[in-house]
Design an enzyme around this catalytic site. Structure first.
Site, PDB file in Angstrom:
ATOM      1  N   GLN A  71      49.774  29.336  48.944  1.00 46.70           N
ATOM      2  CA  GLN A  71      48.703  28.718  49.738  1.00 46.70           C
ATOM      3  C   GLN A  71      48.637  27.259  49.302  1.00 46.70           C
ATOM      4  O   GLN A  71      49.301  26.866  48.348  1.00 46.70           O
ATOM      5  CB  GLN A  71      47.380  29.421  49.479  1.00 46.70           C
ATOM      6  CG  GLN A  71      46.979  29.395  48.003  1.00 46.70           C
ATOM      7  CD  GLN A  71      46.140  30.575  47.599  1.00 46.70           C
ATOM      8  OE1 GLN A  71      46.266  31.665  48.131  1.00 46.70           O
ATOM      9  NE2 GLN A  71      45.261  30.369  46.627  1.00 46.70           N
TER      10      GLN A  71
ATOM     11  N   LYS B 158      36.670  29.816  37.288  1.00 46.26           N
ATOM     12  CA  LYS B 158      37.499  29.314  38.383  1.00 46.26           C
ATOM     13  C   LYS B 158      37.095  27.897  38.776  1.00 46.26           C
ATOM     14  O   LYS B 158      37.907  27.147  39.320  1.00 46.26           O
ATOM     15  CB  LYS B 158      37.356  30.221  39.607  1.00 46.26           C
ATOM     16  CG  LYS B 158      38.111  31.529  39.534  1.00 46.26           C
ATOM     17  CD  LYS B 158      37.833  32.395  40.747  1.00 46.26           C
ATOM     18  CE  LYS B 158      38.308  31.741  42.022  1.00 46.26           C
ATOM     19  NZ  LYS B 158      38.134  32.639  43.205  1.00 46.26           N
TER      20      LYS B 158
ATOM     21  N   LYS C 201      35.772  22.839  45.305  1.00 46.04           N
ATOM     22  CA  LYS C 201      34.573  23.612  45.000  1.00 46.04           C
ATOM     23  C   LYS C 201      33.989  23.173  43.652  1.00 46.04           C
ATOM     24  O   LYS C 201      34.716  22.894  42.686  1.00 46.04           O
ATOM     25  CB  LYS C 201      34.911  25.108  44.943  1.00 46.04           C
ATOM     26  CG  LYS C 201      35.354  25.684  46.279  1.00 46.04           C
ATOM     27  CD  LYS C 201      34.229  25.640  47.307  1.00 46.04           C
ATOM     28  CE  LYS C 201      34.633  26.354  48.596  1.00 46.04           C
ATOM     29  NZ  LYS C 201      34.658  27.810  48.475  1.00 46.04           N
TER      30      LYS C 201
ATOM     31  N   GLU D  11      48.690  41.231  43.153  1.00 50.03           N
ATOM     32  CA  GLU D  11      47.218  41.286  43.138  1.00 50.03           C
ATOM     33  C   GLU D  11      46.794  41.931  44.471  1.00 50.03           C
ATOM     34  O   GLU D  11      46.270  41.275  45.363  1.00 50.03           O
ATOM     35  CB  GLU D  11      46.619  39.886  42.989  1.00 50.03           C
ATOM     36  CG  GLU D  11      45.116  39.908  42.776  1.00 50.03           C
ATOM     37  CD  GLU D  11      44.386  38.803  43.538  1.00 50.03           C
ATOM     38  OE1 GLU D  11      43.202  38.585  43.244  1.00 50.03           O
ATOM     39  OE2 GLU D  11      44.989  38.188  44.429  1.00 50.03           O
TER      40      GLU D  11
ATOM     41  N   ASP E 299      49.349  36.094  43.890  1.00 57.34           N
ATOM     42  CA  ASP E 299      47.992  36.068  44.423  1.00 57.34           C
ATOM     43  C   ASP E 299      47.978  36.557  45.869  1.00 57.34           C
ATOM     44  O   ASP E 299      48.743  36.059  46.709  1.00 57.34           O
ATOM     45  CB  ASP E 299      47.453  34.633  44.334  1.00 57.34           C
ATOM     46  CG  ASP E 299      45.968  34.551  44.612  1.00 57.34           C
ATOM     47  OD1 ASP E 299      45.194  35.130  43.847  1.00 57.34           O
ATOM     48  OD2 ASP E 299      45.598  33.902  45.605  1.00 57.34           O
TER      49      ASP E 299
ATOM     50  N   ASP F 220      38.682  25.091  50.516  1.00 58.08           N
ATOM     51  CA  ASP F 220      39.623  24.262  49.753  1.00 58.08           C
ATOM     52  C   ASP F 220      41.052  24.794  49.796  1.00 58.08           C
ATOM     53  O   ASP F 220      41.935  24.255  49.121  1.00 58.08           O
ATOM     54  CB  ASP F 220      39.160  24.129  48.296  1.00 58.08           C
ATOM     55  CG  ASP F 220      38.937  25.482  47.613  1.00 58.08           C
ATOM     56  OD1 ASP F 220      38.778  26.488  48.332  1.00 58.08           O
ATOM     57  OD2 ASP F 220      38.915  25.521  46.379  1.00 58.08           O
TER      58      ASP F 220
END
EC number: 2.4.99.16
Length: 664
Positions: free
Chosen positions: A315, A524, A255, A414, A385, A350
């Site tokens: 991930q 980010k 990104k 989170e 996360d 992504d």
């Protein structure tokens, strides 16, 4: 076989629903214990908490009656050491209390006088032979028994036994009992203090020390340049620094700025798109340095009095080694492609989410290996996360496995998700959790939210009240101006023992990306170096206010507790009132600690109203006046249960009042 004792004991607290997992507490937490206990008829009973510490030491704590007519028994105990505690409740026929009540009524009325004295004398004489009692106490009981049984003495002289302070004190500690029942045991897992109390600060190490080159591209900051930021963070009173993922970032579908789909050759990409040819979750992004550089950063943090939390984001980017080595760990769609992460309408092209059902044993082994790797490197805190997108039984297994090997390690969830799932994550082991705090802004919302945290879910959800994140810039902050930042920080810092913020909050960063609830030019997706020193020099920084809040937290132990929050009332829809109280036996100072927080939660107005306090909730007698000091401004007032308050959102929107008066 009956399921209930001779004296029924029901509804023990604390305990989790279904009693499937232990209650959570932290070292230094004051835990309220309770049980419902009763018996037939009118004879009196008593209750005792039997508490066993991790080293096997048994202590007894008398329980007091709760609200009249409820048959509830209560006490509070500070749990001081880490480990597994057990408690039971013992309920018993209180023979002394029953006799004392009857004798106090009958003897003055001339009813069964000698019989009452005889019953009392025999009861005390028997207690005087109890070798389990101290010798001095046995002598005290024997003497009292002789006084009651002396038929030659006057009624009045014998009756004084009922008010003998030494005798009353002795039976209060070790009651004279008859019938009894003992409940089944319950477990409390007491974790280290930092698992329950802390001030968190999040920053991206790649932005700290990032330099723009002559061609307009950026040279990334490193762990060594980021270490230079740590003393300033510590000086503000923050004791945990959380880093977004520090691993290599994939290039496939990387990104660009503001979440655009096409990244330029120098765009760093989202650190949550983990994995590239340089490695995966056990590797460090080459731009940040090496494992030795990370060790240098950890040492610098320790020198500043700060702990480091890193991100555990399960991930992978399409470039992660797992994609080729373990394609079975992902979901393959009918067209042969691998499913990327989505939270419609958000898309994360992504990132590939892991499919935990294809090879659960292999995935578990790999994740545990990764966590062990970072623990060996010196990490004791993991911010997880999106844990709500992974199976609950996986987290139950992982957290238990890690706790068995490294009990000082803890995990922050989170968990921006549905209540049942958020609470489920806490029940199976997560030591902390993000909450809905960022979306609770009105007085009514905050009253319900704070009361729930303190009194409904405190046994299994330990909130970390983050005021913002890289993904969350609430409308309240976007449009509330500097007052909104002050209000949210003050609420977070005083309502829960653990709170946090993401870097840039102290600079009042409030411009959102159009159509999104996050900052424009989001860090980010790009480097975001900030000149904090210049902002403070020009007076455009909230850092001094944050420093003051953390100093207040450090100086007032009542703010280091979760379960002690009580909501009070005001006559204005925007004036929120709550108190925090810690009684003298628990403060460590020998003095009670009481705070009253009054906040104008409308950042656009000046509000004035009358606030109404239940002063008994923070140790003041009904009808008494007391002195308060505003810890923000230093102003002092004399208050009662009802007080006029005026708060100007544009100057000081929040009172943090230290009760200086006759707290008893």
């Amino acid at each position: 076989m009956t399921r209930i004792g001779r004296i029924p004991i029901l509804d023990l607290s604390p305990q989790l629903p279904d009693n499937l997992w232990p209650v959570k507490a932290f070292a230094g937490e004051v835990v309220p214990f309770g049980a419902t206990a009763f018996r037939e008829g009118h004879d009196l009973i008593g209750a005792m908490l039997l508490l066993t510490s991790p080293d096997g030491t048994l202590t007894r704590h008398p329980m007091s009656p709760g609200a009249p007519g409820t048959d509830r028994w209560e006490t509070e105990v500070l749990l001081g050491s880490q480990g597994r505690w057990q408690y039971r409740v013992r309920a018993y026929a209180d023979e002394w209390a029953t006799w004392h009540h009857n004798a106090s009524v009958k003897i003055p009325a001339g009813i069964d006088v000698e019989l009452m004295f005889l019953i009392g004398a025999e009861m005390l004489a028997t207690a005087g032979t109890d070798t389990g009692r101290p010798v001095a106490e046995r002598r005290l009981f024997t003497t009292a028994a002789k006084t009651l049984g002396d038929v030659t003495a006057s009624v009045d002289s014998r009756f004084t036994v009922l008010s003998d302070p030494k005798l009353l004190a002795a039976v209060a500690v070790r009651p004279i009992t008859g019938l009894e029942s003992v409940s089944e045991p319950r477990t409390i897992l007491v974790e280290r203090t930092r698992a329950g109390v802390g001030s968190w600060y999040e920053f991206f190490p790649r932005s700290e020390g990032a330099v723009r080159r002559e061609d307009g591209s950026w040279q990334s900051g490193t762990f060594r340049t980021a270490a230079k930021r740590l003393p300033a963070v510590a000086a503000m009173g923050f004791d945990v620094v959380y880093l977004p993922p520090i691993h290599p970032i994939g290039r496939a579908y990387r990104k660009g700025p503001n979440n655009t789909l096409h990244a330029g050759p120098d765009d760093p990409g989202s650190p949550w798109a983990i994995g590239s040819a340089e490695g995966g979750h056990d590797a460090i992004h080459p731009d940040l340095g090496t494992l030795a550089d990370f060790g240098f950063f950890l040492d610098a943090a320790k020198e500043s009095g700060v702990e480091i939390a890193i991100d555990l984001a399960l991930q992978a980017s399409p470039d992660h080694p797992w994609v080729t080595e373990h394609p079975e760990w992902f979901t393959t769609l009918p067209d042969g492609s691998i499913a990327y992460a989505e939270n419609p309408p958000k898309k994360y092209q992504d990132i590939y989410p892991i499919n935990f059902d294809n090879d659960p044993a292999g995935i578990r082994a790999e994740v545990l290996r990764i966590v062990r790797h970072w623990i060996a490197a010196g990490v004791k805190i993991f911010r997880v996360d999106n844990p709500h997108t992974k199976p609950l039984d996986f987290w139950e297994w992982l957290i238990a496995a890690v706790a068995e090997e490294a009990p000082d390690v803890f995990f922050l969830a989170e968990a921006f998700t549905r209540p049942a799932l958020l609470q489920g994550l806490g029940k199976v082991g997560f030591q902390q959790s993000y909450t809905y705090f960022t979306w609770r802004n009105t007085k009514e919302e905050l009253e319900e939210f704070f009361d729930g945290l303190a009194h409904q879910t405190a046994d299994f959800v330990r909130p970390n009240l983050f005021v913002n994140t890289p993904d969350i810039l609430s409308e309240y902050l976007q449009f509330g101006g500097p007052a909104a930042f002050k209000i949210r920080a003050a609420l977070a810092a005083t309502a829960a023992p653990t709170w946090g913020l993401y870097s840039g909050f102290e600079l009042y960063e409030s411009v959102a990306r159009p159509g999104a609830e996050e900052n424009i030019d989001n860090e980010k997706y790009e480097y975001r170096p900030r000149d904090f020193a210049e902002a403070e020099k020009s007076g455009a920084s909230l850092a001094p206010y944050l420093t003051l809040l953390n100093r207040i937290r450090a100086e007032h132990p009542a703010l280091g507790q979760l379960r002690n929050l009580d909501v009070h009332t005001s006559e204005d829809e925007a004036m929120l009132v709550y108190s925090k109280f810690l009684d003298a036996p628990f403060t460590g100072t020998g003095e009670p600690d009481a705070l009253v927080i009054v906040a104008n939660v409308d950042p656009h107005s000046v509000r004035q109203t009358v606030v109404h306090l239940d002063v008994t909730r923070f140790g003041i007698a009904e009808g008494a006046s007391f002195e308060v000091e505003d810890l923000i401004t230093g102003a002092r007032w004399t208050w009662t249960a009802d007080n006029f308050v005026r708060l100007d959102a544009f100057t000081e929107p929040v009172h943090i009042l230290h009760v200086k008066g006759p707290v008893t």
